[in-house]
Design a protein around this motif. Structure first.
Motif, mmCIF file in Angstrom:
data_model
loop_
_atom_site.group_PDB
_atom_site.id
_atom_site.type_symbol
_atom_site.label_atom_id
_atom_site.label_comp_id
_atom_site.label_asym_id
_atom_site.label_seq_id
_atom_site.Cartn_x
_atom_site.Cartn_y
_atom_site.Cartn_z
ATOM 1 N N VAL A 68 0.845 -1.201 0.000
ATOM 2 C CA VAL A 68 0.000 0.000 0.000
ATOM 3 C C VAL A 68 0.879 1.249 0.000
ATOM 4 O O VAL A 68 0.629 2.198 -0.755
ATOM 5 N N LEU A 69 1.911 1.249 0.834
ATOM 6 C CA LEU A 69 2.827 2.393 0.835
ATOM 7 C C LEU A 69 3.471 2.579 -0.534
ATOM 8 O O LEU A 69 3.554 3.697 -1.048
ATOM 9 N N ALA A 70 3.916 1.499 -1.136
ATOM 10 C CA ALA A 70 4.569 1.585 -2.445
ATOM 11 C C ALA A 70 3.608 2.059 -3.533
ATOM 12 O O ALA A 70 3.997 2.813 -4.417
ATOM 13 N N ALA A 71 2.369 1.632 -3.456
ATOM 14 C CA ALA A 71 1.389 2.032 -4.466
ATOM 15 C C ALA A 71 1.013 3.509 -4.340
ATOM 16 O O ALA A 71 0.673 4.145 -5.331
ATOM 17 N N CYS A 72 1.102 4.033 -3.136
ATOM 18 C CA CYS A 72 0.663 5.414 -2.886
ATOM 19 C C CYS A 72 1.800 6.421 -2.846
ATOM 20 O O CYS A 72 1.541 7.623 -2.830
ATOM 21 N N SER A 73 3.038 5.962 -2.807
ATOM 22 C CA SER A 73 4.156 6.884 -2.595
ATOM 23 C C SER A 73 5.378 6.471 -3.399
ATOM 24 O O SER A 73 5.912 5.375 -3.215
ATOM 25 N N ASP A 74 5.826 7.363 -4.267
ATOM 26 C CA ASP A 74 7.057 7.104 -5.011
ATOM 27 C C ASP A 74 8.244 6.947 -4.062
ATOM 28 O O ASP A 74 9.151 6.159 -4.309
ATOM 29 N N TYR A 75 8.236 7.703 -2.968
ATOM 30 C CA TYR A 75 9.318 7.628 -1.987
ATOM 31 C C TYR A 75 9.434 6.216 -1.410
ATOM 32 O O TYR A 75 10.515 5.628 -1.397
ATOM 33 N N PHE A 76 8.306 5.664 -0.933
ATOM 34 C CA PHE A 76 8.361 4.324 -0.351
ATOM 35 C C PHE A 76 8.639 3.267 -1.412
ATOM 36 O O PHE A 76 9.339 2.288 -1.147
ATOM 37 N N ARG A 77 8.124 3.441 -2.613
ATOM 38 C CA ARG A 77 8.426 2.493 -3.688
ATOM 39 C C ARG A 77 9.930 2.452 -3.922
ATOM 40 O O ARG A 77 10.523 1.387 -4.046
ATOM 41 N N MET A 78 10.557 3.642 -3.958
ATOM 42 C CA MET A 78 12.005 3.707 -4.142
ATOM 43 C C MET A 78 12.719 3.013 -2.978
ATOM 44 O O MET A 78 13.697 2.296 -3.187
ATOM 45 N N CYS A 79 12.238 3.198 -1.753
ATOM 46 C CA CYS A 79 12.858 2.542 -0.590
ATOM 47 C C CYS A 79 12.853 1.032 -0.744
ATOM 48 O O CYS A 79 13.862 0.374 -0.487
ATOM 49 N N TRP A 80 11.742 0.455 -1.163
ATOM 50 C CA TRP A 80 11.669 -1.008 -1.301
ATOM 51 C C TRP A 80 12.552 -1.474 -2.439
ATOM 52 O O TRP A 80 13.183 -2.536 -2.358
ATOM 53 N N GLU A 81 12.615 -0.692 -3.520
ATOM 54 C CA GLU A 81 13.483 -1.077 -4.634
ATOM 55 C C GLU A 81 14.948 -1.033 -4.214
ATOM 56 O O GLU A 81 15.722 -1.924 -4.561
ATOM 57 N N LEU A 82 15.350 0.002 -3.462
ATOM 58 C CA LEU A 82 16.730 0.100 -2.993
ATOM 59 C C LEU A 82 17.050 -1.013 -2.006
ATOM 60 O O LEU A 82 18.132 -1.587 -2.029
ATOM 61 N N SER A 84 15.802 -3.987 -1.938
ATOM 62 C CA SER A 84 15.968 -5.256 -2.644
ATOM 63 C C SER A 84 17.302 -5.318 -3.385
ATOM 64 O O SER A 84 17.759 -6.387 -3.733
ATOM 65 N N SER A 85 17.931 -4.153 -3.604
ATOM 66 C CA SER A 85 19.234 -4.157 -4.275
ATOM 67 C C SER A 85 20.378 -3.957 -3.269
ATOM 68 O O SER A 85 21.432 -3.475 -3.616
ATOM 69 N N SER A 86 20.121 -4.283 -2.010
ATOM 70 C CA SER A 86 21.110 -4.226 -0.933
ATOM 71 C C SER A 86 21.498 -2.811 -0.522
ATOM 72 O O SER A 86 22.503 -2.605 0.127
ATOM 73 N N ARG A 87 20.743 -1.808 -0.933
ATOM 74 C CA ARG A 87 20.934 -0.449 -0.438
ATOM 75 C C ARG A 87 19.776 -0.132 0.485
ATOM 76 O O ARG A 87 18.706 -0.713 0.372
ATOM 77 N N TRP A 88 19.945 0.791 1.378
ATOM 78 C CA TRP A 88 18.909 1.095 2.357
ATOM 79 C C TRP A 88 18.408 2.515 2.210
ATOM 80 O O TRP A 88 19.136 3.406 1.805
ATOM 81 N N CYS A 89 17.189 2.697 2.555
ATOM 82 C CA CYS A 89 16.563 4.012 2.547
ATOM 83 C C CYS A 89 16.241 4.355 4.002
ATOM 84 O O CYS A 89 15.564 3.578 4.681
ATOM 85 N N LEU A 90 16.744 5.456 4.473
ATOM 86 C CA LEU A 90 16.476 5.852 5.866
ATOM 87 C C LEU A 90 15.339 6.849 5.913
ATOM 88 O O LEU A 90 15.218 7.714 5.081
ATOM 89 N N TRP A 91 14.524 6.661 6.915
ATOM 90 C CA TRP A 91 13.444 7.617 7.142
ATOM 91 C C TRP A 91 13.298 7.853 8.603
ATOM 92 O O TRP A 91 13.747 7.147 9.439
#
Length: 91
Positions: A68-82, A84-91
């Motif tokens: 739901v977060l990914a569908a509603c927010s480009d920011y969270f979608r980017m976090c999940w994509e990062l 999955s590629s072994s990079r992290w998104c901090l919030w």
């Protein structure tokens, strides 16, 4: 069924919906689908089922559905994509 002037039969002609080089395109229409979907997600959240992310905002904790977060927010979608590629998104 008779054929005229060398025209291909219906079985030999490429379908008007798709051919060998393109994907089949369909449109789904169900008037109550969006309501049913949102009610289902609300029910899952209320029962604390399939909640896969915990957000903490101003010391308040929210259990949420990642999709739901990914569908509603480009920011969270980017976090999940990062993630999955072994990079992290901090919030």
């Amino acid at each position: 069924m008779a054929e005229s002037g060398g025209a291909e039969s219906a079985l030999e002609r490429p379908s008007s919906m798709a051919d060998k080089n393109s994907a089949l395109k369909c449109t789904f229409s169900a008037p109550g689908h969006s309501t049913t979907l949102l009610q289902g997600l609300a029910s899952l959240r209320a029962q604390a089922q399939l909640l896969d992310v915990i957000l903490t905002i101003n010391n308040e904790v929210f259990q949420v559905h990642k999709v739901v977060l990914a569908a509603c927010s480009d920011y969270f979608r980017m976090c999940w994509e990062l993630q999955s590629s072994s990079r992290w998104c901090l919030w």
